[in-house]
Motif scaffolding. Structure first.
Motif, PDB file in Angstrom:
ATOM      1  N   LEU A 117       0.834  -1.213   0.000  1.00  0.00           N
ATOM      2  CA  LEU A 117       0.000   0.000   0.000  1.00  0.00           C
ATOM      3  C   LEU A 117       0.863   1.255   0.000  1.00  0.00           C
ATOM      4  O   LEU A 117       1.725   1.416   0.868  1.00  0.00           O
ATOM      5  CB  LEU A 117      -0.874   0.023   1.250  1.00  0.00           C
ATOM      6  CG  LEU A 117      -2.333  -0.408   1.152  1.00  0.00           C
ATOM      7  CD1 LEU A 117      -2.989  -0.283   2.512  1.00  0.00           C
ATOM      8  CD2 LEU A 117      -3.109   0.392   0.124  1.00  0.00           C
ATOM      9  N   GLY A 118       0.625   2.126  -0.961  1.00  0.00           N
ATOM     10  CA  GLY A 118       1.223   3.454  -0.929  1.00  0.00           C
ATOM     11  C   GLY A 118       0.520   4.293   0.124  1.00  0.00           C
ATOM     12  O   GLY A 118      -0.258   3.775   0.927  1.00  0.00           O
ATOM     13  N   ALA A 119       0.784   5.595   0.110  1.00  0.00           N
ATOM     14  CA  ALA A 119       0.183   6.419   1.168  1.00  0.00           C
ATOM     15  C   ALA A 119      -0.148   7.823   0.686  1.00  0.00           C
ATOM     16  O   ALA A 119      -0.125   8.770   1.467  1.00  0.00           O
ATOM     17  CB  ALA A 119       1.101   6.464   2.389  1.00  0.00           C
ATOM     18  N   GLY A 120      -0.455   7.951  -0.607  1.00  0.00           N
ATOM     19  CA  GLY A 120      -0.872   9.258  -1.088  1.00  0.00           C
ATOM     20  C   GLY A 120       0.269  10.049  -1.683  1.00  0.00           C
ATOM     21  O   GLY A 120       0.804  10.953  -1.044  1.00  0.00           O
ATOM     22  N   ALA A 121       0.672   9.706  -2.908  1.00  0.00           N
ATOM     23  CA  ALA A 121       1.698  10.453  -3.631  1.00  0.00           C
ATOM     24  C   ALA A 121       1.602  10.071  -5.108  1.00  0.00           C
ATOM     25  O   ALA A 121       1.908   8.939  -5.474  1.00  0.00           O
ATOM     26  CB  ALA A 121       3.100  10.152  -3.106  1.00  0.00           C
ATOM     27  N   TYR A 122       1.167  11.022  -5.923  1.00  0.00           N
ATOM     28  CA  TYR A 122       1.018  10.807  -7.374  1.00  0.00           C
ATOM     29  C   TYR A 122       2.299  10.284  -7.997  1.00  0.00           C
ATOM     30  O   TYR A 122       2.276   9.433  -8.888  1.00  0.00           O
ATOM     31  CB  TYR A 122       0.621  12.139  -8.012  1.00  0.00           C
ATOM     32  CG  TYR A 122       0.583  12.193  -9.525  1.00  0.00           C
ATOM     33  CD1 TYR A 122      -0.532  11.751 -10.228  1.00  0.00           C
ATOM     34  CD2 TYR A 122       1.641  12.736 -10.251  1.00  0.00           C
ATOM     35  CE1 TYR A 122      -0.589  11.844 -11.610  1.00  0.00           C
ATOM     36  CE2 TYR A 122       1.597  12.833 -11.637  1.00  0.00           C
ATOM     37  CZ  TYR A 122       0.481  12.372 -12.310  1.00  0.00           C
ATOM     38  OH  TYR A 122       0.431  12.468 -13.679  1.00  0.00           O
ATOM     39  N   ILE A 123       3.421  10.789  -7.524  1.00  0.00           N
ATOM     40  CA  ILE A 123       4.707  10.474  -8.150  1.00  0.00           C
ATOM     41  C   ILE A 123       5.005   8.975  -8.093  1.00  0.00           C
ATOM     42  O   ILE A 123       5.751   8.460  -8.927  1.00  0.00           O
ATOM     43  CB  ILE A 123       5.862  11.284  -7.495  1.00  0.00           C
ATOM     44  CG1 ILE A 123       7.154  11.175  -8.290  1.00  0.00           C
ATOM     45  CG2 ILE A 123       6.072  10.874  -6.054  1.00  0.00           C
ATOM     46  CD1 ILE A 123       7.067  11.706  -9.710  1.00  0.00           C
ATOM     47  N   CYS A 124       4.410   8.259  -7.143  1.00  0.00           N
ATOM     48  CA  CYS A 124       4.689   6.824  -7.034  1.00  0.00           C
ATOM     49  C   CYS A 124       4.086   6.029  -8.193  1.00  0.00           C
ATOM     50  O   CYS A 124       4.355   4.840  -8.332  1.00  0.00           O
ATOM     51  CB  CYS A 124       4.225   6.291  -5.689  1.00  0.00           C
ATOM     52  SG  CYS A 124       5.216   6.955  -4.336  1.00  0.00           S
ATOM     53  N   GLY A 125       3.313   6.666  -9.060  1.00  0.00           N
ATOM     54  CA  GLY A 125       2.889   6.011 -10.288  1.00  0.00           C
ATOM     55  C   GLY A 125       3.994   6.005 -11.332  1.00  0.00           C
ATOM     56  O   GLY A 125       3.910   5.284 -12.321  1.00  0.00           O
ATOM     57  N   GLU A 126       5.030   6.810 -11.108  1.00  0.00           N
ATOM     58  CA  GLU A 126       6.216   6.808 -11.967  1.00  0.00           C
ATOM     59  C   GLU A 126       7.031   5.598 -11.546  1.00  0.00           C
ATOM     60  O   GLU A 126       7.284   5.411 -10.358  1.00  0.00           O
ATOM     61  CB  GLU A 126       6.986   8.123 -11.781  1.00  0.00           C
ATOM     62  CG  GLU A 126       8.057   8.393 -12.809  1.00  0.00           C
ATOM     63  CD  GLU A 126       9.332   7.598 -12.587  1.00  0.00           C
ATOM     64  OE1 GLU A 126       9.987   7.258 -13.563  1.00  0.00           O
ATOM     65  OE2 GLU A 126       9.666   7.298 -11.416  1.00  0.00           O
ATOM     66  N   GLU A 127       7.451   4.773 -12.515  1.00  0.00           N
ATOM     67  CA  GLU A 127       7.896   3.435 -12.130  1.00  0.00           C
ATOM     68  C   GLU A 127       9.108   3.401 -11.199  1.00  0.00           C
ATOM     69  O   GLU A 127       9.163   2.582 -10.291  1.00  0.00           O
ATOM     70  CB  GLU A 127       8.112   2.534 -13.348  1.00  0.00           C
ATOM     71  CG  GLU A 127       9.184   3.003 -14.304  1.00  0.00           C
ATOM     72  CD  GLU A 127       9.323   2.053 -15.494  1.00  0.00           C
ATOM     73  OE1 GLU A 127       8.470   1.167 -15.674  1.00  0.00           O
ATOM     74  OE2 GLU A 127      10.296   2.204 -16.243  1.00  0.00           O
ATOM     75  N   SER A 128      10.062   4.289 -11.394  1.00  0.00           N
ATOM     76  CA  SER A 128      11.235   4.197 -10.520  1.00  0.00           C
ATOM     77  C   SER A 128      10.931   4.749  -9.134  1.00  0.00           C
ATOM     78  O   SER A 128      11.489   4.291  -8.129  1.00  0.00           O
ATOM     79  CB  SER A 128      12.443   4.894 -11.155  1.00  0.00           C
ATOM     80  OG  SER A 128      12.264   6.288 -11.223  1.00  0.00           O
TER      81      SER A 128
END
Lengths: 425, 166
Positions: A162-173
């Motif tokens: 589970l992520g925690a709220g950050a659009y940038i984590c859709g960027e693969e690296s």
């Protein structure tokens, strides 16, 4: 036509393991593990011309083929961080047809002989992610995931992170960093995720979008030729179009690539509410250039190439529609504010540049903008685009530049360069 | 302490990953569930469990929007006000919700400590706007009347729980 991806629309309760299996579920995984070599699987997916559905449109089979065969540890990571404004397709797949995504991920894992699968869900998919863990456990108990899958000797556990709220984590690296407990910021590439040193825990890794993987079981069962018969030669297969904003029937629509804007917007999604005219189209969420809804645009086919030729991008096919009364300056201010909030702060051009773009929009919307501000809206992007580790900075600039170019009169009205068009009395 | 109280859950978290550092996000959620928010002391506790530096845990807690380093209300109401939702009236919905709860236009926490209202970024529910998440659960296709009914429900839930505890 029956759905290939949103099969939940055709088969009630397909989220349940027994229902999924009764409707051909996991037959593709069984065929792959029992009858095909990993290279044969990559060959079929390559021949199908399936391209990544997360936005970049990279050929999926080729992505898999980059993984070095001799690496002892390899991963498949499923990108379920769906955070692009206007995008809500992966959520429906994971909520309503989760086993198909799990099966697709396991086929990808078999193709690269992965040692584990991680499904990275955005944190706000809290309920969905916990339900997904139960679905994975069902597959594991049926010997379809985990140890010694289908008695083949190949083991591959599937985990949810589970992520925690950050659009940038859709960027693969950034996603990989986040999964590793590091800050969710993009990495310098090369090495790319498929290479030693570039992936999850620095092992070769395939990162695929949820919708991409949902295509895979059908391709295995029906063959590459059947898949190629859907869509156009360059843009193959079905695509889920997310319709939001000023649209009569918002929601997800699974349709073959290559249908026209007009068919999608007016015939399928019911057109624009209250008899209004359509003014602006964001075809790939907040991150692509806005298109003016001209006849030329409405008659264009929805393929990766055709939308690019119009000056925008099909991306994840998330359509935000804006009617004739929409304030396009306000709309661009909204997307800019989003990207200002979501810039991870690693690269100075993006962090500072979008911050200033956001300030300029605030000023213009307050009625304090000047001609110089309008100039800055075109100049600041030149100091952001192409100068950062990932595409977020470019994404932020796309709605800014495209609205300034195509709806310049609306900016000029805000800053008092032209008289506002007389409103109806 | 988390380690004693939630030993089994912590073990399950670490079992998913090849190293302890990767458990940090799940442990921050666990800590937040246990304590309501993430104090410096809590961050140190998580750091110790993951065997990493407390400043690294702090930077992670600060990076993501779903962790809170300040006490908040019992019900976190996250209202999406991004473009697709705003085109369907989310800004007005947000203002009306704030006014109904006696909060200013930016949101905040109610005096009784029950509700924290915040505007948030896209929640992948654009076709069902206006919408919000309450403690990370979706509530969609809302208007002020519907959310008033939900608020009454949450208030009743809170007083019922308090009654049980008291």
């Amino acid at each position: 036509m029956a759905h290939i991806l949103l099969r939940n629309r055709d088969v009630a309760g397909i989220w349940q393991f027994d229902t999924y299996v009764a409707n051909g579920g996991y037959d593709a995984l069984k065929r792959v593990v029992n009858d095909l070599s990993p290279d044969e699987v990559i060959g079929i997916v390559s021949a199908s011309n399936l391209r990544g559905r997360g936005g970049a449109g990279f050929p999926t089979g080729r992505k898999w083929s980059f993984i070095p065969k001799d690496a002892p540890v390899k991963y498949v990571t499923v990108n379920a961080d769906e955070s692009e404004p206007g995008t809500f397709k992966d959520r429906e797949l994971l909520e309503k047809n989760p086993h198909q995504v799990i099966e697709g991920a396991l086929i990808a894992a078999y193709a690269i002989q992965a040692t584990a699968v991680y499904i990275y869900c955005r944190g706000e998919f809290w309920d969905l992610a916990h339900a997904l863990e139960e679905r994975i456990e069902e597959a594991r108990q049926a010997n379809l995931a985990g140890e010694n899958i289908l008695s083949s000797g190949w083991s591959c556990p599937v985990y949810v992170h589970l992520g925690a709220g950050a659009y940038i984590c859709g960027e693969e690296s950034a996603l990989l960093n986040s999964l590793q407990g590091l800050l969710g910021q993009p990495r310098v590439r090369p090495p790319f995720p498929a290479q030693v040193g570039g992936g999850l825990y620095y092992a070769p890794t395939v990162v695929n979008n949820v919708e991409t993987l949902a295509n895979v079981p059908w391709i295995i069962l029906n063959g590459a030729d059947a898949y190629q018969a859907i869509g156009t030669p360059e843009s193959t297969g079905p695509k889920i179009f997310c319709m939001s904003g000023h649209v009569e029937r918002p929601g997800n629509y699974e349709l073959p690539l290559g249908i026209t804007f007009r068919e999608l917007i007016y015939e399928r999604a019911g057109g624009i509410p209250n008899g209004k005219k359509l003014k602006g189209i964001l075809p790939s969420g907040a991150s692509g250039p806005v298109l003016r809804a001209t006849e030329e645009v409405l008659d264009a086919p929805l393929t990766y190439e055709a939308v690019a030729a119009l000056g925008s991008t099909l991306g994840s096919a998330s359509f935000i529609l804006m009617d004739e009364d929409t304030d396009m300056v306000w709309a661009a201010a909204k997307t800019t504010h989003f990207f200002k909030h979501e810039s991870c702060g690693k690269c100075t051009p993006c962090r500072e540049g979008i911050y200033w773009l956001d300030k300029i929009y605030e000023r213009i919307l307050r009625g304090e903008g000047t001609a110089h501000d309008l100039e800055l809206l075109e100049k600041v992007p030149q100091q952001i685009m192409g100068l950062t580790l990932c595409a977020l900075g470019d994404f932020a600039c796309n709605p800014v530049l495209s609205t300034v170019q195509q709806f310049r009169d609306e900016y000029e009205q805000y800053i008092g360069l032209v008289e506002p068009v007389a409103a109806e009395v | 302490m988390l380690a004693e109280k939630h030993a089994e859950r912590i073990e399950k978290i670490f079992a998913k990953y090849p190293d302890k550092r990767s458990g940090v996000m799940a442990l921050l959620y666990l800590a937040q569930e246990e304590y309501g928010w993430l104090s410096e002391e809590t961050l140190r506790e998580v750091a110790e469990l993951c065997d990493i530096d407390p400043t690294q845990v702090q930077s992670i807690a600060g990076f993501y929007t779903m962790y809170s380093e300040k006490p908040k209300g019992r019900f976190w109401l996250h209202v999406c006000t991004d473009l697709p939702c705003a085109l369907r009236g989310a800004d007005d919905f947000f203002s009306a919700l704030c006014a109904y709860l006696g909060l200013d236009e930016h949101g905040g926490t109610t005096e009784d400590g029950l509700f924290t209202v915040e505007p948030v970024m896209c929640l992948a529910a654009c076709d069902k706007a206006p919408m919000l998440q309450c403690n990370f659960h979706y509530h969609e296709n809302l208007d002020l009347e519907k959310v008033k009914a939900l608020i009454e429900q949450w208030r009743a839930e809170a007083s019922r729980d308090d009654g049980v505890q008291g």
